[in-house]
Design a protein around this motif. Structure first.
Motif, PDB file in Angstrom:
ATOM      1  N   PRO A 201     -77.858  23.146 -73.759  1.00 44.29           N
ATOM      2  CA  PRO A 201     -77.242  22.444 -75.155  1.00 44.29           C
ATOM      3  C   PRO A 201     -75.648  23.017 -75.335  1.00 44.29           C
ATOM      4  O   PRO A 201     -75.315  24.094 -74.546  1.00 44.29           O
ATOM      5  CB  PRO A 201     -78.076  23.070 -76.132  1.00 44.29           C
ATOM      6  CG  PRO A 201     -78.371  24.478 -75.551  1.00 44.29           C
ATOM      7  CD  PRO A 201     -78.812  23.929 -73.967  1.00 44.29           C
ATOM      8  N   GLU A 202     -74.970  22.154 -75.993  1.00 43.41           N
ATOM      9  CA  GLU A 202     -73.542  22.464 -75.858  1.00 43.41           C
ATOM     10  C   GLU A 202     -73.418  23.707 -76.732  1.00 43.41           C
ATOM     11  O   GLU A 202     -72.220  24.214 -76.454  1.00 43.41           O
ATOM     12  CB  GLU A 202     -72.893  20.963 -76.738  1.00 43.41           C
ATOM     13  CG  GLU A 202     -71.318  21.207 -76.777  1.00 43.41           C
ATOM     14  CD  GLU A 202     -70.963  20.115 -77.365  1.00 43.41           C
ATOM     15  OE1 GLU A 202     -69.589  19.803 -77.411  1.00 43.41           O
ATOM     16  OE2 GLU A 202     -71.499  18.920 -77.506  1.00 43.41           O
ATOM     17  N   LYS A 203     -74.337  24.126 -77.503  1.00 44.86           N
ATOM     18  CA  LYS A 203     -73.941  25.396 -78.239  1.00 44.86           C
ATOM     19  C   LYS A 203     -73.817  26.608 -77.097  1.00 44.86           C
ATOM     20  O   LYS A 203     -73.404  27.649 -77.800  1.00 44.86           O
ATOM     21  CB  LYS A 203     -75.222  25.555 -79.252  1.00 44.86           C
ATOM     22  CG  LYS A 203     -76.449  25.844 -78.722  1.00 44.86           C
ATOM     23  CD  LYS A 203     -77.466  26.078 -79.649  1.00 44.86           C
ATOM     24  CE  LYS A 203     -78.945  26.013 -79.145  1.00 44.86           C
ATOM     25  NZ  LYS A 203     -80.018  26.162 -80.183  1.00 44.86           N
ATOM     26  N   MET A 204     -74.333  26.514 -76.094  1.00 44.58           N
ATOM     27  CA  MET A 204     -73.879  27.648 -75.096  1.00 44.58           C
ATOM     28  C   MET A 204     -72.909  27.853 -74.499  1.00 44.58           C
ATOM     29  O   MET A 204     -72.492  28.609 -73.866  1.00 44.58           O
ATOM     30  CB  MET A 204     -75.096  27.479 -74.051  1.00 44.58           C
ATOM     31  CG  MET A 204     -76.466  27.709 -74.396  1.00 44.58           C
ATOM     32  SD  MET A 204     -77.737  27.824 -72.702  1.00 44.58           S
ATOM     33  CE  MET A 204     -77.094  29.488 -72.286  1.00 44.58           C
ATOM     34  N   VAL A 205     -71.895  26.765 -74.871  1.00 47.27           N
ATOM     35  CA  VAL A 205     -70.495  26.775 -74.153  1.00 47.27           C
ATOM     36  C   VAL A 205     -69.628  28.222 -74.607  1.00 47.27           C
ATOM     37  O   VAL A 205     -69.261  28.821 -73.560  1.00 47.27           O
ATOM     38  CB  VAL A 205     -69.682  25.505 -74.373  1.00 47.27           C
ATOM     39  CG1 VAL A 205     -68.365  25.596 -73.910  1.00 47.27           C
ATOM     40  CG2 VAL A 205     -70.623  24.174 -73.827  1.00 47.27           C
ATOM     41  N   SER A 206     -69.556  28.294 -75.575  1.00 53.37           N
ATOM     42  CA  SER A 206     -68.856  29.685 -76.185  1.00 53.37           C
ATOM     43  C   SER A 206     -69.308  30.860 -75.605  1.00 53.37           C
ATOM     44  O   SER A 206     -68.526  31.736 -74.992  1.00 53.37           O
ATOM     45  CB  SER A 206     -68.796  29.741 -77.454  1.00 53.37           C
ATOM     46  OG  SER A 206     -70.048  29.796 -78.094  1.00 53.37           O
ATOM     47  N   GLN A 207     -70.674  30.761 -75.416  1.00 52.80           N
ATOM     48  CA  GLN A 207     -71.421  31.976 -74.972  1.00 52.80           C
ATOM     49  C   GLN A 207     -70.866  32.238 -73.402  1.00 52.80           C
ATOM     50  O   GLN A 207     -70.732  33.268 -72.756  1.00 52.80           O
ATOM     51  CB  GLN A 207     -72.917  32.022 -75.092  1.00 52.80           C
ATOM     52  CG  GLN A 207     -73.683  33.027 -74.404  1.00 52.80           C
ATOM     53  CD  GLN A 207     -75.021  32.895 -74.270  1.00 52.80           C
ATOM     54  OE1 GLN A 207     -75.786  32.020 -75.395  1.00 52.80           O
ATOM     55  NE2 GLN A 207     -75.963  33.543 -73.531  1.00 52.80           N
ATOM     56  N   LEU A 208     -71.024  31.050 -72.584  1.00 55.25           N
ATOM     57  CA  LEU A 208     -70.802  31.037 -71.085  1.00 55.25           C
ATOM     58  C   LEU A 208     -69.239  31.405 -71.087  1.00 55.25           C
ATOM     59  O   LEU A 208     -68.911  32.297 -70.084  1.00 55.25           O
ATOM     60  CB  LEU A 208     -71.189  29.564 -70.680  1.00 55.25           C
ATOM     61  CG  LEU A 208     -72.568  29.369 -70.550  1.00 55.25           C
ATOM     62  CD1 LEU A 208     -72.670  27.834 -70.354  1.00 55.25           C
ATOM     63  CD2 LEU A 208     -73.282  30.165 -69.782  1.00 55.25           C
ATOM     64  N   LYS A 209     -68.320  30.744 -71.676  1.00 57.07           N
ATOM     65  CA  LYS A 209     -66.999  31.313 -71.667  1.00 57.07           C
ATOM     66  C   LYS A 209     -66.883  32.904 -72.166  1.00 57.07           C
ATOM     67  O   LYS A 209     -65.918  33.230 -71.080  1.00 57.07           O
ATOM     68  CB  LYS A 209     -66.237  30.601 -72.563  1.00 57.07           C
ATOM     69  CG  LYS A 209     -65.897  28.955 -72.125  1.00 57.07           C
ATOM     70  CD  LYS A 209     -65.234  28.309 -73.126  1.00 57.07           C
ATOM     71  CE  LYS A 209     -64.973  26.728 -72.890  1.00 57.07           C
ATOM     72  NZ  LYS A 209     -64.239  25.781 -73.504  1.00 57.07           N
ATOM     73  N   GLU A 210     -67.433  33.387 -72.914  1.00 56.08           N
ATOM     74  CA  GLU A 210     -67.278  34.666 -73.058  1.00 56.08           C
ATOM     75  C   GLU A 210     -67.957  35.651 -71.936  1.00 56.08           C
ATOM     76  O   GLU A 210     -67.157  36.640 -71.460  1.00 56.08           O
ATOM     77  CB  GLU A 210     -67.962  35.363 -74.448  1.00 56.08           C
ATOM     78  CG  GLU A 210     -67.571  34.575 -75.680  1.00 56.08           C
ATOM     79  CD  GLU A 210     -68.416  35.018 -76.890  1.00 56.08           C
ATOM     80  OE1 GLU A 210     -69.527  35.732 -76.594  1.00 56.08           O
ATOM     81  OE2 GLU A 210     -68.065  34.654 -77.943  1.00 56.08           O
ATOM     82  N   LYS A 211     -68.930  35.004 -71.261  1.00 55.07           N
ATOM     83  CA  LYS A 211     -69.445  35.727 -70.231  1.00 55.07           C
ATOM     84  C   LYS A 211     -68.571  35.927 -68.815  1.00 55.07           C
ATOM     85  O   LYS A 211     -68.163  36.844 -68.204  1.00 55.07           O
ATOM     86  CB  LYS A 211     -70.772  35.365 -69.956  1.00 55.07           C
ATOM     87  CG  LYS A 211     -71.933  35.610 -70.650  1.00 55.07           C
ATOM     88  CD  LYS A 211     -73.432  35.177 -70.043  1.00 55.07           C
ATOM     89  CE  LYS A 211     -74.525  35.687 -71.185  1.00 55.07           C
ATOM     90  NZ  LYS A 211     -75.765  35.385 -70.575  1.00 55.07           N
ATOM     91  N   GLN A 212     -67.893  34.727 -68.727  1.00 51.86           N
ATOM     92  CA  GLN A 212     -66.962  34.587 -67.625  1.00 51.86           C
ATOM     93  C   GLN A 212     -65.812  35.386 -67.856  1.00 51.86           C
ATOM     94  O   GLN A 212     -65.467  36.208 -67.226  1.00 51.86           O
ATOM     95  CB  GLN A 212     -66.560  33.166 -67.601  1.00 51.86           C
ATOM     96  CG  GLN A 212     -67.731  32.029 -66.846  1.00 51.86           C
ATOM     97  CD  GLN A 212     -67.217  30.778 -66.645  1.00 51.86           C
ATOM     98  OE1 GLN A 212     -66.714  29.923 -67.588  1.00 51.86           O
ATOM     99  NE2 GLN A 212     -66.863  30.177 -65.320  1.00 51.86           N
ATOM    100  N   ALA A 213     -65.041  35.466 -69.052  1.00 54.04           N
ATOM    101  CA  ALA A 213     -64.134  36.151 -69.490  1.00 54.04           C
ATOM    102  C   ALA A 213     -64.366  37.760 -69.338  1.00 54.04           C
ATOM    103  O   ALA A 213     -63.544  38.541 -68.837  1.00 54.04           O
ATOM    104  CB  ALA A 213     -63.677  35.921 -70.868  1.00 54.04           C
TER     105      ALA A 213
END
Length: 282
Positions: free
Chosen positions: A239-251
Motif C-alpha cells: 500500500p502507498e502508506k508504506m512509502v514514507s516508512q520505506l524512505k526512512e529505513k533507506q535514509a
C-alpha cells in the motif's frame, strides 16, 4: 485498445488475482503456471467463473519453457513468479540459496531477454517486475529473498534506461506484507533443508514472518493500473502508506553504525519469535 498480458506465476496469490481481474475486464491474458497440475486446476476455475484466458505451463527456470513462451505475441510482460527461501545467511544451505536466485532472478531475467528483443524490434512494449518492499529494505532472516529482489530492482532500473529509446516502458510493483500464504511459507522452508537442524544458529521451529499482513485483494486494482499503463509511475509501492516508512529505513542506513546494539537481538528477529504465523493487520 486491448493489450495482451503475459503473467508468470499466475497459479496462486497476486498473479492469480490479477490474471482473473484483467480477463474479466476483457483483456487478453496468458496466465502461466509452474507445473502442469496447476494448468488443469486454473482451467477448471476459469470455466467455473466464466472467464476466458490462455493458460500455459511456464517454469521460468526451464530454458525450453522460456523458448516456447517467446513465440507468444504479447504487449505486456508481468514477471510475477517467485519463491521465498527464509533463513539466516549463516544457516541456509547453498542449494536453497541458489534456488532463490534461479527462480527470482535468473529465470525471469532470461525470460525477459527474449521478449525485450521483440519489443525493441516492434518499438513498443511494457515490462513489469513484481518486486517487493523487500527489494527496497532488508529484514533479518529474509536475506536470501531480499537479496534476490534487490537484484531484480537493479536489473529493472538498468532495463528502464536501456530500453527507453525503443519506447519500451519498464516499471516495478512493490507489494508490502500481504496475507497470501507466501510470507508464511518463507518461514517453513527450513523443513526441507538437507543439513543438521540441531546445528543452526537460529531455531526456525520457533520463528514466523515478523509482520502483520494486509488483505491481498488490495493489490489487484493498483497493480492493474501499472500493468495497463494507466499510471506512468516507475516504482509502485502497495500500500502507498508504506512509502514514507520505506524512505526512512533507506535514509537510516547512511547513519547506521557497525557497533550499534552489538550484543542485543534485533527487534525484528525477536518479533519473529514472538508473533503468530499469518497474523492479519488491523
Amino acid at each position: 485498445m486491448t493489450q495482451t498480458v503475459l503473467i508468470t506465476g499466475a497459479g496462486t496469490g497476486f498473479g492469480k488475482n490479477i490474471a482473473f481481474a484483467l480477463a474479466e475486464k476483457g483483456n487478453p491474458v496468458i496466465a502461466t503456471v509452474e507445473v502442469m497440475s496447476q494448468v488443469s486446476a486454473l482451467e477448471q476455475e476459469a470455466r467455473e467463473r466464466g472467464v476466458k484466458m490462455q493458460i500455459e505451463k511456464l517454469d521460468v527456470t526451464n530454458p525450453k519453457d522460456r523458448e516456447k513462451a517467446w513465440a507468444w505475441d504479447i504487449d505486456v510482460l508481468v514477471n510475477n513468479a517467485a519463491v521465498k527461501e527464509g533463513g539466516s545467511l549463516v544457516d541456509i544451505p547453498e542449494a536453497n540459496l541458489r534456488h532463490q536466485f534461479e527462480a527470482n532472478v535468473f529465470g525471469p531475467i532470461l525470460l525477459t531477454k527474449g521478449f525485450a528483443r521483440k519489443m525493441v524490434d516492434r518499438n513498443h512494449g511494457r515490462i513489469v517486475f513484481v518486486s517487493s518492499v523487500s527489494g527496497i529494505t532488508t529484514n533479518p532472516l529474509s536475506g536470501p529473498y531480499s537479496g534476490s529482489k534487490h537484484t531484480v530492482e537493479a536489473f529493472a532500473m538498468a532495463l528502464s534506461k536501456e530500453l527507453q529509446e525503443f519506447n519500451v516502458e519498464v516499471s516495478t510493483i512493490n507489494p508490502g506484507p500481504y496475507l497470501t500464504g507466501f510470507n508464511d511459507r518463507e518461514f517453513e522452508t527450513w523443513k526441507n533443508w538437507e543439513i543438521d537442524l540441531d546445528d543452526t544458529v537460529f531455531d526456525y521451529s520457533k520463528t514466523a514472518f515478523p509482520s502483520e499482513q494486509f488483505d491481498p485483494e488490495e493489490v489487484t486494482e493498483p497493480a492493474i493500473k501499472v500493468i495497463l499503463g494507466e499510471t506512468d509511475q516507475y516504482r509502485n509501492v502497495i500500500p502507498e502508506k508504506m512509502v514514507s516508512q520505506l524512505k526512512e529505513k533507506q535514509a537510516a542506513v547512511w547513519d547506521k553504525k557497525t557497533t550499534a546494539d552489538l550484543g542485543k537481538r534485533h527487534e525484528s528477529v525477536q518479533k519473529s519469535y514472538d508473533i503468530e504465523p499469518g497474523t492479519p493487520a488491523e
